[in-house]
Enzyme design. Structure first.
Site: not given
Ligand code: XIL
Length: 388
Positions: A181, A297
């Site tokens: 990001e 994701e």
């Molecule tokens: C999220 C996790 O799922 C949560 O448990 C944590 O509290 C915050 O991060 N984008 C990403 C991930 O790259 O690392 C994030 O994961 C979700 C959004």
């Protein structure tokens, strides 16, 4: 999960910045509009039947694809049913939080690999691949980071962190999300950079540096640039796609060791502003740079969908299938990862809860670990995907 207030606040900030909460779909006053969107996308006659019961990892493998999911260690450690389903469905495991800075770095001069080592061994013991998420991000930095890291020592910290962590897992990690990001047009900086501590301390060259250091230690791992908010046909995401493409072009032309783009794919159920042609063109542009593409994701937010379970699950499933069939049409896409496996453990319970208080259902197994329509949708998309 929440350790203290400031982490809480940072997480809240993440949601407001990520575009998820900022999206039209989440503005309460537009609920009526959203409902008509979901009505438009709900088709009760849609056929989600699939042939056989083979798990997703097998269906993916038949097409030269890898399927897997993210999980936290705590869940796999305490829930046998999760373990069984994870091992059955997934060819690769992603630590959801355990390889982030705040998990690995209790203090400026210490590393704690207890949880990530456990997950690496879990993957190995169960014949799964293991994935690294993430080395450089503006989120989930430890408490001490702000007080300790400055423009003079930031490079030392970055290099030391990447070197130590990639060395520990060299040979065990299939792919690293090296930088996560780094682009955010809403931050309004020249170049579209996200306002992150790394940018503030080191300028945009921190990105190139991160890939060089990772490649120097682990020459076998696939090195990925991972990004959110790339999927929809809305001005902010269109701008992001253009900026990401420029970044990738620049990195490739400099000979930076980068091998793939990770498209997070946190989708919004009921969102109709998805333009398959435009998105397909973006994927093709990325592939033309000689890069692979990973869906890293995937999940489908159901925050604004009707409460009715059958309708809600149908809309979520349709969203999975429509998105994946567009994406898998591009042969440079070689991996699909969902952000969790079951509605029992999903970050959306905290990050994007429903306003009616009902449990969210963004994933492919329900909270009893039973396959939902979303599972069928993914299975169907894999079954229909062209072979890699
Ligand atoms: C999220 C996790 O799922 C949560 O448990 C944590 O509290 C915050 O991060 N984008 C990403 C991930 O790259 O690392 C994030 O994961 C979700 C959004």
């Amino acid at each position: 999960m929440f350790k203290n207030l400031s982490v809480n606040r940072r997480r809240f900030l993440y949601i407001s910045l990520s575009g998820l909460a900022g999206a039209t779909a989440i503005i309460v006053g537009k609920d009526k509009l959203i409902m008509s969107h979901s009505q438009a996308v709900d088709n009760r006659n849609r056929d989600f039947r699939v042939a056989g019961l083979a798990p997703l990892k097998k269906r993916a493998a038949a097409k030269g694809l890898i399927y897997g999911a993210a999980s936290m260690q705590d869940f796999l450690l305490s829930d046998k049913n999760l373990e069984t389903n994870f091992v059955r469905e997934c060819g690769i495991l992603v630590p959801e939080n355990e390889l982030k800075w705040d998990a690995l770095r209790p203090s400026p001069d210490k590393f704690d690999f207890a949880k990530s080592d456990w997950l690496a061994q879990f993957a190995q013991r169960n014949g799964m691949l293991f994935r690294g998420h993430t080395l450089v991000w503006h989120q989930q930095l430890p408490q001490w980071f702000k007080e300790v890291v400055n423009p003079q020592n930031a490079e030392k910290f970055l290099v030391e962190h990447i070197t130590t962590v990639t060395k520990r897992y060299a040979g065990q990690i299939r792919a690293w999300d090296v930088v996560n990001e780094a682009i955010e047009p809403n931050d309004e900086l020249p170049g579209g950079w996200r306002r992150s501590p790394w940018l503030e301390h080191l300028g945009p060259n921190y990105i190139e540096l991160a890939y060089q250091v990772a490649a120097g230690v682990d020459s076998k791992a696939m090195l990925v640039y991972n990004e959110n908010d790339l999927e929809y046909d809305i001005p902010h995401q269109e701008a992001k796609r253009t900026l990401v493409l420029k970044l990738l072009e620049r990195l490739k032309s400099k000979g930076t060791p980068i091998h793939a783009l990770g498209i997070q794919s946190h989708l919004r159920g009921g969102e109709t502003r998805f333009n398959a042609n435009k998105f397909r063109k973006f994927l093709n542009d990325v592939a033309s740079l000689g890069l692979k593409i990973l869906v890293t994701e995937l999940d489908v937010g159901d925050r604004n969908l009707p409460a009715d379970l059958a309708r809600r699950d149908r809309i979520v499933a349709a969203c999975y299938e429509d998105y994946l069939s567009t994406v898998l049409d591009e042969r440079a896409v070689i991996e699909v990862l969902t952000w969790g496996l079951t509605d029992k453990y999903t970050w959306y319970s905290q990050f994007l809860p429903r306003s009616d208080g009902k449990p969210v259902r963004p994933l492919l197994l329900d909270s009893n670990l039973k396959r939902k329509l979303a599972w069928n949708a993914i299975a169907k998309a894999f079954d229909r995907a062209p072979k890699r």
